[in-house]
Write a protein that holds these residues in place. Sequence first.
Motif, short mmCIF file in Angstrom:
data_model
loop_
_atom_site.label_atom_id
_atom_site.label_comp_id
_atom_site.label_asym_id
_atom_site.label_seq_id
_atom_site.Cartn_x
_atom_site.Cartn_y
_atom_site.Cartn_z
N ASP A 126 74.41 50.14 20.96
CA ASP A 126 74.40 51.58 21.23
C ASP A 126 75.06 51.88 22.58
O ASP A 126 75.84 52.81 22.72
CB ASP A 126 72.96 52.10 21.23
CG ASP A 126 72.32 51.97 19.86
OD1 ASP A 126 73.09 51.84 18.87
OD2 ASP A 126 71.09 51.99 19.76
N GLU A 127 74.71 51.06 23.53
CA GLU A 127 75.21 51.24 24.88
C GLU A 127 76.74 51.22 24.91
O GLU A 127 77.39 52.06 25.52
CB GLU A 127 74.67 50.09 25.73
CG GLU A 127 74.60 50.34 27.21
CD GLU A 127 73.77 49.22 27.83
OE1 GLU A 127 74.40 48.32 28.42
OE2 GLU A 127 72.53 49.22 27.68
N ALA A 158 66.18 43.96 18.93
CA ALA A 158 66.12 45.19 19.73
C ALA A 158 67.13 45.14 20.87
O ALA A 158 67.86 46.10 21.11
CB ALA A 158 64.71 45.39 20.27
N ARG A 159 67.20 44.00 21.54
CA ARG A 159 68.14 43.87 22.65
C ARG A 159 69.57 44.06 22.17
O ARG A 159 70.37 44.76 22.78
CB ARG A 159 67.99 42.48 23.30
CG ARG A 159 66.77 42.32 24.17
CD ARG A 159 67.04 41.48 25.42
NE ARG A 159 67.89 40.33 25.20
CZ ARG A 159 67.53 39.21 24.58
NH1 ARG A 159 66.32 39.09 24.09
NH2 ARG A 159 68.38 38.21 24.45
N GLN A 197 70.58 45.58 19.47
CA GLN A 197 70.81 46.95 19.04
C GLN A 197 71.08 47.86 20.23
O GLN A 197 71.95 48.74 20.19
CB GLN A 197 69.59 47.46 18.25
CG GLN A 197 69.84 48.80 17.55
CD GLN A 197 71.03 48.74 16.61
OE1 GLN A 197 71.08 47.91 15.72
NE2 GLN A 197 72.01 49.61 16.82
N GLN A 198 70.35 47.59 21.30
CA GLN A 198 70.54 48.40 22.50
C GLN A 198 71.93 48.21 23.07
O GLN A 198 72.61 49.17 23.46
CB GLN A 198 69.48 48.01 23.53
CG GLN A 198 69.46 48.95 24.73
CD GLN A 198 68.48 48.49 25.79
OE1 GLN A 198 67.56 47.73 25.49
NE2 GLN A 198 68.68 48.94 27.03
#
Lengths: 338, 338
Positions: A46-47, A39-40, A42-43
């Motif tokens: 995206d960021e 999750a980290r 992936q974030q």
Amino acid sequence: MTAGPTPPRMADVARVAGVSKMTVSRVLTGGSVSPATRARVQQAIDELGYVATAAAGMLSSGRSEFVAALVPSLASSNFADTVRGLTDALAPHGLQLLLGDTGYHLDQEEALVKSLLRHQPRGIALTGRHHSAGTRALLERAGIPVVEMWDLPERPIDMAVGFSNAKASLAMVCHLHQRGYRRIGFLCGASELDRRGTDRMRGYASGIKALGLGEPRVIRLGDSPITMSHGGPAMAALLQAWPDTDAVMCVSDMSAFGAIMECHRRGLSVPGDIAVAGFGNFEIAWCCHPTITTISVDAYGIGLRTGEVLLDALDDGEATAARKLSRIDFSVVERESA
Amino acid sequence: MTAGPTPPRMADVARVAGVSKMTVSRVLTGGSVSPATRARVQQAIDELGYVATAAAGMLSSGRSEFVAALVPSLASSNFADTVRGLTDALAPHGLQLLLGDTGYHLDQEEALVKSLLRHQPRGIALTGRHHSAGTRALLERAGIPVVEMWDLPERPIDMAVGFSNAKASLAMVCHLHQRGYRRIGFLCGASELDRRGTDRMRGYASGIKALGLGEPRVIRLGDSPITMSHGGPAMAALLQAWPDTDAVMCVSDMSAFGAIMECHRRGLSVPGDIAVAGFGNFEIAWCCHPTITTISVDAYGIGLRTGEVLLDALDDGEATAARKLSRIDFSVVERESA
DNA sequence: TTGAAAGCGTTACCAC
DNA sequence: GTGGTAACGCTTTCAA
């Protein structure tokens, strides 16, 4: 075209997410990563708007995500449908099609093969069974699965998905014969560029001979592949050369349509005065008036099957004998025109 | 599929030719090499059947030889011609087209853009002026020239090559009005997927209002983009809804053809009982009977110009204001049907 | 005109 | 489950 400073790299993502590049790579390729870190990462992706560079992955892993496909023309709805089938089969597996348009020229095909092989495609699909010696040599060295489409080669390079154009044409001759027609002509292009067109003409000629219907009545007119606009003049030439002709086979539905329009212009009724048959079962064959009797071939299906056959070969590594030749059905579709 | 041992590398060529890798690289990319060594290297290349790996060059040099192009459909001869124009413009410069088929869906377009950007295309061409916010964001970050084709956006992402579909449609309304038609209908697809089709319908409607021809008579039928087979049912629906209609505009020549066939079936003469106009000037428009009055657009030219515009931008680095919007001409082609 | 070395951005491989 | 290191095959850059 806002040229940003420098696009983010995998290392940037890794830094932002507080992990190593490898972990980022695993997230991207579906490796085993704990849900939390995934999750980290992936974030961070995206960021930053991170987009992985395909070339680097390709170089490192040694395999691309390309499949090459060569068709004689994209303007023909036939081949456009085949390309759609190929895409539909391959895209779900993350494979991107590299398309080449040979313009019906074998030397252009060879040039394209050479140029496309530089991108290390996982497999390649060609159209037809005729290829230059150079093309064969290139493909044999390439060490990737090769599929020849739209034909059934006696000596395939590797695999094939298609049908016998000559036999399909022969089937139409038989159909017309059965319907009582005896003085049957054939319209096709003047050049030999359209190999499948030539095969269809040969199938016609052999049928005429076999049924004892006299000499073949062939009109060759216009650059292959001929389309609607050639059908009219070709029909005119046929009627001039053999005025008693009672049925005409055309190399494609397009030319059949043109031929029918010419009949309309001359006040000839179809099929009353003369029957007309097409080839391909294009949309126009069932939309025009009269609807056109034709040979139905699943162009989309050829592409789809070709894609599947390639995927199989990529899995197994070696083609099984069973799928070397994949036969596609054709059928006579009886409509109003013949 | 003869899986050879290992394909030759540049180092192999270098060894065989007795030079360094760099010299081989120069021979391949046209650097300055003495004729003698160039010949030796070339011979080694031929001997080994060496094919350079594009991915390695791409990674090292930082630039690919790809250009991406997204079209709504390859099955439409319109876009197939545009793709041909693009290829003809780009191939001579060693650029390979990466083709994507959006199926008229903006989210599919976004997915394709994302996937194609991974290959670091030098430029990208899209169809139309409507795109998802995500697509715009991706392209703005990409820092490469972008061309929107087949339309003239008010707020272009970067550059555009096209024309106003609404104005073209309006021109046809004026033509019909001039010819004396007053009760004019319009046939198009039921969905909004075909944005250019919707623009054409809007242009029609605005023309009808402007000329004081009453309420627009629009039949929306079938999934966009509609083709031959939708034209008939749409024409039937129009005649049912407004039996006194004296002219029909169709969103494309394909649907116009279908509409004309329906008229034939009903014994209505075209244009005697009802006039029919198409859009696009496809081959069928001048091959069928009656020949179809239509709007001519140079689909191939749009592709060609798009390619040129991209090449310019790759040279200059920054687009000049002058070529931000490149207008393509259209014209009413008067034939028999209207 | 030619060569040597240093990357390019990712994945394979092997530790931890 | 995660990280370090060494490729992958070219082109760039700098020297000769």
